[in-house]
Every structure is written in structure tokens, then in C-alpha cells.
Design a protein around this motif. Structure first.
Motif, PDB file in Angstrom:
ATOM      1  N   LEU A 100       4.531   8.460  -6.299  1.00 42.60           N
ATOM      2  CA  LEU A 100       4.608   9.012  -4.928  1.00 42.60           C
ATOM      3  C   LEU A 100       4.259   7.845  -5.158  1.00 42.60           C
ATOM      4  O   LEU A 100       3.616   6.954  -5.525  1.00 42.60           O
ATOM      5  CB  LEU A 100       3.046   9.414  -4.974  1.00 42.60           C
ATOM      6  N   VAL A 101       5.361   7.448  -3.896  1.00 40.83           N
ATOM      7  CA  VAL A 101       5.483   6.172  -3.054  1.00 40.83           C
ATOM      8  C   VAL A 101       4.683   6.250  -1.846  1.00 40.83           C
ATOM      9  O   VAL A 101       5.837   7.411  -1.374  1.00 40.83           O
ATOM     10  CB  VAL A 101       6.734   5.538  -3.522  1.00 40.83           C
ATOM     11  N   THR A 216      -4.605   9.541  -6.257  1.00 43.43           N
ATOM     12  CA  THR A 216      -5.113   9.732  -7.710  1.00 43.43           C
ATOM     13  C   THR A 216      -2.971   8.596  -8.190  1.00 43.43           C
ATOM     14  O   THR A 216      -2.791  10.418  -7.814  1.00 43.43           O
ATOM     15  CB  THR A 216      -4.900   9.889  -8.703  1.00 43.43           C
ATOM     16  N   GLY A 217      -2.912   7.669  -8.271  1.00 46.08           N
ATOM     17  CA  GLY A 217      -1.549   7.487  -8.937  1.00 46.08           C
ATOM     18  C   GLY A 217      -0.553   7.481  -7.913  1.00 46.08           C
ATOM     19  O   GLY A 217       0.746   6.891  -7.637  1.00 46.08           O
ATOM     20  N   GLU A 218      -1.405   7.372  -6.283  1.00 49.20           N
ATOM     21  CA  GLU A 218      -0.331   6.744  -5.158  1.00 49.20           C
ATOM     22  C   GLU A 218       0.005   5.212  -5.192  1.00 49.20           C
ATOM     23  O   GLU A 218      -0.622   4.495  -5.143  1.00 49.20           O
ATOM     24  CB  GLU A 218      -0.752   6.780  -3.520  1.00 49.20           C
ATOM     25  N   THR A 219       1.279   4.725  -5.178  1.00 45.61           N
ATOM     26  CA  THR A 219       1.665   3.233  -5.013  1.00 45.61           C
ATOM     27  C   THR A 219       1.980   3.053  -3.058  1.00 45.61           C
ATOM     28  O   THR A 219       2.712   4.128  -2.834  1.00 45.61           O
ATOM     29  CB  THR A 219       2.754   3.259  -5.273  1.00 45.61           C
ATOM     30  N   LEU A 220       1.357   2.362  -2.592  1.00 52.53           N
ATOM     31  CA  LEU A 220       1.488   1.747  -1.215  1.00 52.53           C
ATOM     32  C   LEU A 220       2.230   0.847  -0.875  1.00 52.53           C
ATOM     33  O   LEU A 220       2.482  -0.058  -1.728  1.00 52.53           O
ATOM     34  CB  LEU A 220       0.061   1.475  -0.604  1.00 52.53           C
ATOM     35  N   TYR A 221       3.130   0.677  -0.455  1.00 54.66           N
ATOM     36  CA  TYR A 221       3.927  -0.059   0.348  1.00 54.66           C
ATOM     37  C   TYR A 221       4.050  -0.177   1.836  1.00 54.66           C
ATOM     38  O   TYR A 221       4.763   0.437   2.332  1.00 54.66           O
ATOM     39  CB  TYR A 221       5.944  -0.390  -0.065  1.00 54.66           C
ATOM     40  N   ALA A 222       3.304  -2.282   1.921  1.00 54.68           N
ATOM     41  CA  ALA A 222       3.553  -1.946   4.011  1.00 54.68           C
ATOM     42  C   ALA A 222       4.264  -3.231   4.275  1.00 54.68           C
ATOM     43  O   ALA A 222       4.981  -3.873   3.641  1.00 54.68           O
ATOM     44  CB  ALA A 222       2.179  -2.802   3.390  1.00 54.68           C
ATOM     45  N   ILE A 223       5.387  -1.926   5.297  1.00 52.76           N
ATOM     46  CA  ILE A 223       6.613  -2.162   5.986  1.00 52.76           C
ATOM     47  C   ILE A 223       5.962  -3.434   6.865  1.00 52.76           C
ATOM     48  O   ILE A 223       5.296  -3.359   7.718  1.00 52.76           O
ATOM     49  CB  ILE A 223       7.588  -0.971   6.411  1.00 52.76           C
ATOM     50  N   PRO A 224       6.190  -4.706   6.820  1.00 53.18           N
ATOM     51  CA  PRO A 224       5.976  -6.118   8.012  1.00 53.18           C
ATOM     52  C   PRO A 224       6.819  -5.845   8.949  1.00 53.18           C
ATOM     53  O   PRO A 224       8.078  -5.187   8.918  1.00 53.18           O
ATOM     54  CB  PRO A 224       6.568  -7.329   6.911  1.00 53.18           C
TER      55      PRO A 224
END
Length: 244
Positions: A100-101, A216-224
Motif C-alpha cells: 500500500l503506497v 498499518t503497513g501504509e507507505t507514504l510518498y509526499a509529492i513536492p
């Protein structure tokens, strides 16, 4: 004189167009060399939750298949995708290790557009393809399980709850599920995602949201924001390559 004053001339405009086209062509060729373009060969999908981005050394010739309209979203890919090479590489790396991303960021930063590009590149990397479900038009009180089930054409039309039917449908699937614009439905999304990840080991989920899904298990990616020249500084044509 125009150039010294920081103004753009017609010849500059033609050069800028050439630079943009050159970058777009280079990125398309790069995607093809990596196995995600429209030409060449593609990595063999791995079984049940394996890394679909990883080259296995075993290649299969590409066969053209009819494109299912449920797995393409014109709104996400109506223009050429230029830039974001570094961010795309980072997101793909995260997707190889996390099921999960979530792409986060302010409205208009490009979350949906990046998800759309990943969708196009990943469609043949998964045995059962890519499913895209757009949630922006749903109200805060909407139940999303029936919407996702309808988008994925779940054949079970029994009276069981939609989430049960959806989880059973996905149990043996190897696919990428994209949930676009989740921020106003986080409670519903978290329940659905938890159920799918727990019952369908071959399914990976890419979400876009202004806020984390929060499980739980979520991976975050903040888009600049994309890099651009300062508004009060003149920019020479040869400097444009350093901006997205």
C-alpha cells in the motif's frame, strides 16, 4: 537585445519546444528500455505479492491485447507526462516493497497525474492488469465497496455485502488497484483496503489522497511541487533543462 533583457524571442520559443519534445522522447525511450513502454519485452509477473518491477531475467514477447476501458482513465493521461523522473523512480521502489503506497500532497500538485502514469507503465506488469477507481465524485457518506466492485466488474451478484463479494473476487488476483482521491472517504477506504490486503495477497494498492489512509503497513510518498524558475529572475533557454 530581447535575450539580454530577459524577454523571450520567437526563436527561443522554437528552442523551448524542441527541448520539451526531446525530454519527452527521452523519457518514453527510457520507459521502453526499462520494460514499461509500448515496445519491446516485459518482465514476467511474479506470483502472489512478488515484486512486479523487478527484472527476473526471463522475458516474454509482448502481445497486444484489447485495452479494457475500466483500466484506463483518460482524465489521468490526456497530456504528455514530462518531468518527475526522480519521483517516479522513488515511487516504483516503494511499490516493490510495500503493498500500500499513498501519494500525498496539496491539491493540484500532481498526485492523480503521477498515478495515471504509473498505471500506464504497470498495466502489463501484473497478470490481472490494473484497476482504476476514481472517488472524487462520491459524497462523504457514500459506501465505496459497491463502487469498486462495479468498476472491477465483480460477477458475483448475490445479496452478500459488496465488500465480501469484492474480497472474494480479488482473492486469487495479481493486480494493481488504484484508488484516486481518497481524502474525503478515509474511514471507508481504510476498511476496504485492510480487507483487500488481508484477503488478497497478490493485490497491491496505490492511493492518492491529501491525507494518509492511516492503516498499518501504509507507505507514504509526499509529492513536492514541480521545480520552476523564480518569477522575478530572467531565465536563459539553456537553463530550462534544469527545471521540470
Amino acid at each position: 537585445v530581447d535575450r539580454h533583457m530577459g524577454r523571450t524571442t520567437p526563436s527561443d520559443t522554437r528552442i523551448v519546444s524542441c527541448v520539451i519534445e526531446h525530454r519527452a522522447r527521452g523519457e518514453r525511450l527510457g520507459a521502453e528500455r526499462n520494460g514499461f513502454g509500448m515496445l519491446g519485452t516485459f518482465p514476467k509477473p511474479t506470483a502472489h505479492g512478488g515484486n512486479p518491477w523487478q527484472q527476473t531475467g526471463e522475458k516474454q514477447p509482448m502481445t497486444r491485447q484489447p485495452i479494457d476501458s475500466r483500466f484506463t482513465t483518460g482524465r489521468l493521461s490526456v497530456t504528455s507526462f514530462i518531468g518527475r523522473r526522480h519521483e517516479m523512480a522513488q515511487v516504483k521502489a516503494l511499490m516493490s516493497t510495500s503493498r500500500l503506497v499513498t501519494l500525498t500532497g496539496a491539491g493540484g500538485v500532481g498526485k492523480s497525474r503521477m498515478a495515471g502514469e504509473i498505471t500506464q507503465q504497470a498495466r502489463r506488469a501484473y497478470r490481472d492488469g490494473v484497476g482504476v477507481v476514481e472517488l472524487a465524485s462520491l459524497t462523504k457518506t457514500a459506501s465505496i465497496a459497491p463502487v469498486v466492485a462495479a468498476a472491477l466488474d465483480v460477477s458475483d451478484q448475490s445479496q452478500r455485502p459488496a465488500l465480501d463479494r469484492l474480497a472474494d473476487h480479488l482473492r486469487d488476483k495479481e493486480m494493481l488497484l488504484v484508488l484516486d482521491n481518497c481524502e474525503h472517504l478515509l474511514d471507508e477506504v481504510s476498511v476496504l483496503v485492510n480487507r483487500i490486503l488481508g484477503q488478497a495477497p497478490g493485490v497491491r494498492i496505490l492511493a492518492t489522497s491529501r491525507e494518509p489512509v492511516g492503516i498499518t503497513g501504509e507507505t507514504l510518498y509526499a509529492i513536492p511541487p514541480m521545480s520552476t524558475p523564480a518569477a522575478d529572475e530572467p531565465v536563459r533557454v539553456e537553463q530550462l533543462e534544469s527545471f521540470e
